[in-house]
Design a protein around this motif. Structure first.
Motif, PDB file in Angstrom:
ATOM      1  N   LYS A 175       0.842  -1.198   0.000  1.00 15.22           N
ATOM      2  CA  LYS A 175       0.000   0.000   0.000  1.00 15.22           C
ATOM      3  C   LYS A 175       0.878   1.250   0.000  1.00 15.22           C
ATOM      4  O   LYS A 175       2.062   1.188   0.296  1.00 15.22           O
ATOM      5  CB  LYS A 175      -0.929  -0.013   1.202  1.00 15.22           C
ATOM      6  CG  LYS A 175      -1.874  -1.209   1.171  1.00 15.22           C
ATOM      7  CD  LYS A 175      -2.944  -1.094   2.195  1.00 15.22           C
ATOM      8  CE  LYS A 175      -3.783  -2.343   2.223  1.00 15.22           C
ATOM      9  NZ  LYS A 175      -4.944  -2.308   1.426  1.00 15.22           N
ATOM     10  N   PRO A 176       0.286   2.419  -0.326  1.00 11.33           N
ATOM     11  CA  PRO A 176       1.063   3.674  -0.300  1.00 11.33           C
ATOM     12  C   PRO A 176       1.643   3.950   1.097  1.00 11.33           C
ATOM     13  O   PRO A 176       1.071   3.541   2.108  1.00 11.33           O
ATOM     14  CB  PRO A 176       0.028   4.739  -0.678  1.00 11.33           C
ATOM     15  CG  PRO A 176      -1.056   3.996  -1.367  1.00 11.33           C
ATOM     16  CD  PRO A 176      -1.082   2.623  -0.780  1.00 11.33           C
ATOM     17  N   GLU A 177       2.748   4.659   1.130  1.00  8.53           N
ATOM     18  CA  GLU A 177       3.431   4.933   2.399  1.00  8.53           C
ATOM     19  C   GLU A 177       2.527   5.658   3.381  1.00  8.53           C
ATOM     20  O   GLU A 177       2.583   5.413   4.583  1.00  8.53           O
ATOM     21  CB  GLU A 177       4.711   5.738   2.163  1.00  8.53           C
ATOM     22  CG  GLU A 177       5.511   5.940   3.429  1.00  8.53           C
ATOM     23  CD  GLU A 177       6.877   6.558   3.207  1.00  8.53           C
ATOM     24  OE1 GLU A 177       7.528   6.893   4.205  1.00  8.53           O
ATOM     25  OE2 GLU A 177       7.307   6.705   2.040  1.00  8.53           O
ATOM     26  N   LEU A 178       1.680   6.553   2.899  1.00  8.60           N
ATOM     27  CA  LEU A 178       0.779   7.295   3.784  1.00  8.60           C
ATOM     28  C   LEU A 178      -0.167   6.347   4.524  1.00  8.60           C
ATOM     29  O   LEU A 178      -0.448   6.538   5.709  1.00  8.60           O
ATOM     30  CB  LEU A 178      -0.010   8.331   2.980  1.00  8.60           C
ATOM     31  CG  LEU A 178      -0.818   9.334   3.768  1.00  8.60           C
ATOM     32  CD1 LEU A 178       0.076  10.108   4.729  1.00  8.60           C
ATOM     33  CD2 LEU A 178      -1.517  10.299   2.829  1.00  8.60           C
ATOM     34  N   VAL A 179      -0.635   5.306   3.858  1.00 10.32           N
ATOM     35  CA  VAL A 179      -1.517   4.315   4.483  1.00 10.32           C
ATOM     36  C   VAL A 179      -0.746   3.551   5.553  1.00 10.32           C
ATOM     37  O   VAL A 179      -1.252   3.329   6.659  1.00 10.32           O
ATOM     38  CB  VAL A 179      -2.098   3.354   3.414  1.00 10.32           C
ATOM     39  CG1 VAL A 179      -2.840   2.202   4.062  1.00 10.32           C
ATOM     40  CG2 VAL A 179      -2.994   4.108   2.448  1.00 10.32           C
ATOM     41  N   VAL A 180       0.473   3.157   5.242  1.00  7.13           N
ATOM     42  CA  VAL A 180       1.303   2.412   6.202  1.00  7.13           C
ATOM     43  C   VAL A 180       1.624   3.300   7.407  1.00  7.13           C
ATOM     44  O   VAL A 180       1.564   2.846   8.552  1.00  7.13           O
ATOM     45  CB  VAL A 180       2.585   1.883   5.524  1.00  7.13           C
ATOM     46  CG1 VAL A 180       3.479   1.177   6.538  1.00  7.13           C
ATOM     47  CG2 VAL A 180       2.233   0.944   4.376  1.00  7.13           C
ATOM     48  N   LYS A 181       1.938   4.553   7.149  1.00  8.05           N
ATOM     49  CA  LYS A 181       2.245   5.498   8.227  1.00  8.05           C
ATOM     50  C   LYS A 181       1.037   5.651   9.155  1.00  8.05           C
ATOM     51  O   LYS A 181       1.155   5.594  10.377  1.00  8.05           O
ATOM     52  CB  LYS A 181       2.634   6.842   7.615  1.00  8.05           C
ATOM     53  CG  LYS A 181       2.956   7.932   8.600  1.00  8.05           C
ATOM     54  CD  LYS A 181       3.338   9.192   7.830  1.00  8.05           C
ATOM     55  CE  LYS A 181       3.598  10.358   8.699  1.00  8.05           C
ATOM     56  NZ  LYS A 181       3.941  11.562   7.934  1.00  8.05           N
ATOM     57  N   SER A 182      -0.137   5.818   8.578  1.00  6.51           N
ATOM     58  CA  SER A 182      -1.366   5.939   9.359  1.00  6.51           C
ATOM     59  C   SER A 182      -1.607   4.668  10.169  1.00  6.51           C
ATOM     60  O   SER A 182      -1.993   4.724  11.346  1.00  6.51           O
ATOM     61  CB  SER A 182      -2.539   6.201   8.420  1.00  6.51           C
ATOM     62  OG  SER A 182      -3.741   6.252   9.144  1.00  6.51           O
ATOM     63  N   PHE A 183      -1.363   3.523   9.559  1.00  5.39           N
ATOM     64  CA  PHE A 183      -1.505   2.234  10.242  1.00  5.39           C
ATOM     65  C   PHE A 183      -0.575   2.175  11.452  1.00  5.39           C
ATOM     66  O   PHE A 183      -0.983   1.742  12.548  1.00  5.39           O
ATOM     67  CB  PHE A 183      -1.193   1.094   9.267  1.00  5.39           C
ATOM     68  CG  PHE A 183      -1.219  -0.257   9.901  1.00  5.39           C
ATOM     69  CD1 PHE A 183      -0.050  -0.846  10.366  1.00  5.39           C
ATOM     70  CD2 PHE A 183      -2.401  -0.955  10.042  1.00  5.39           C
ATOM     71  CE1 PHE A 183      -0.062  -2.091  10.952  1.00  5.39           C
ATOM     72  CE2 PHE A 183      -2.429  -2.208  10.638  1.00  5.39           C
ATOM     73  CZ  PHE A 183      -1.263  -2.778  11.095  1.00  5.39           C
ATOM     74  N   LEU A 184       0.666   2.602  11.271  1.00  4.97           N
ATOM     75  CA  LEU A 184       1.633   2.570  12.370  1.00  4.97           C
ATOM     76  C   LEU A 184       1.209   3.484  13.520  1.00  4.97           C
ATOM     77  O   LEU A 184       1.260   3.093  14.687  1.00  4.97           O
ATOM     78  CB  LEU A 184       3.028   2.950  11.870  1.00  4.97           C
ATOM     79  CG  LEU A 184       3.763   1.869  11.088  1.00  4.97           C
ATOM     80  CD1 LEU A 184       5.000   2.443  10.405  1.00  4.97           C
ATOM     81  CD2 LEU A 184       4.142   0.713  11.991  1.00  4.97           C
ATOM     82  N   TYR A 185       0.786   4.716  13.200  1.00  2.00           N
ATOM     83  CA  TYR A 185       0.343   5.633  14.253  1.00  2.00           C
ATOM     84  C   TYR A 185      -0.875   5.061  14.987  1.00  2.00           C
ATOM     85  O   TYR A 185      -0.954   5.109  16.221  1.00  2.00           O
ATOM     86  CB  TYR A 185       0.025   7.021  13.690  1.00  2.00           C
ATOM     87  CG  TYR A 185       1.220   7.937  13.630  1.00  2.00           C
ATOM     88  CD1 TYR A 185       1.749   8.507  14.783  1.00  2.00           C
ATOM     89  CD2 TYR A 185       1.827   8.250  12.422  1.00  2.00           C
ATOM     90  CE1 TYR A 185       2.839   9.358  14.739  1.00  2.00           C
ATOM     91  CE2 TYR A 185       2.922   9.095  12.366  1.00  2.00           C
ATOM     92  CZ  TYR A 185       3.425   9.651  13.532  1.00  2.00           C
ATOM     93  OH  TYR A 185       4.509  10.494  13.480  1.00  2.00           O
TER      94      TYR A 185
END
Length: 174
Positions: free
Chosen positions: A49-59
């Motif tokens: 998935k796009p990095e923004l989705v992964v970043k949101s998932f991590l937060y």
């Protein structure tokens, strides 16, 4: 394609800073962030998935792990006095998120500074040392310490100007 190692290097400090606001200790925050990356690894296809989705998932994962820890912790009563029991104020959450992102950007930019500026910044701002202490430790003059610090601040100001403006505009519209 995103890699767990690349994401870890990019987001670890930001996520740790984000977690510290809830769990109050750096060691526990580190553990929670590491657990969040374990959860990430277990999610099939998330790295596609796009990095923004992964970043949101991590937060989101870090937030949920922190809240789970708080609920299980014996000091729940003390912590619940600071945080509403079932909800977190959205403004506090947003401020915490912005602060974490700014700290992440600042750490990343400091790593890009020339070595002398970088070292002096870390000693003064992260370790809280005075100019005299830095000068003695590095065996340089106080004027050199001041000059390197000023140079670092000038470089950081130029590099972070757009980030600061973006955050100010974002805060206006939230």
């Amino acid at each position: 394609m995103l890699t767990v190692e690349g994401l870890f290097k990019t987001y670890f400090l930001r996520l740790k800073s984000f977690a510290i606001n809830w769990v109050k200790t750096e060691e526990l925050a580190k553990d929670i962030v590491q657990d969040a990356f374990l959860v990430l690894v277990e999610q099939e296809g998330i790295l596609l998935k796009p990095e923004l989705v992964v970043k949101s998932f991590l937060y989101s994962t870090v937030k949920n792990l922190c809240l789970n820890h708080i609920r299980r912790d014996q000091t729940r009563n003390r912590i619940n006095a600071q945080l509403p029991r079932d909800e977190i104020d959205d403004l506090d959450l947003m401020d915490n998120l912005i602060r974490s992102e700014v700290m992440g950007e600042l750490y990343a930019e400091i790593k890009q500074l020339p070595e002398g500026c970088q070292h002096i910044c870390k000693l003064i701002y992260f370790e809280g040392k005075k100019y005299e202490e830095v000068a003695v430790e590095l065996n340089i003059s106080i004027n050199t310490v001041k000059t390197q610090r000023q140079r670092a601040l000038r470089l950081l100001k130029n590099r972070l100007l757009y980030t600061i403006l973006y955050i100010m505009l974002f805060k206006l519209f939230v």
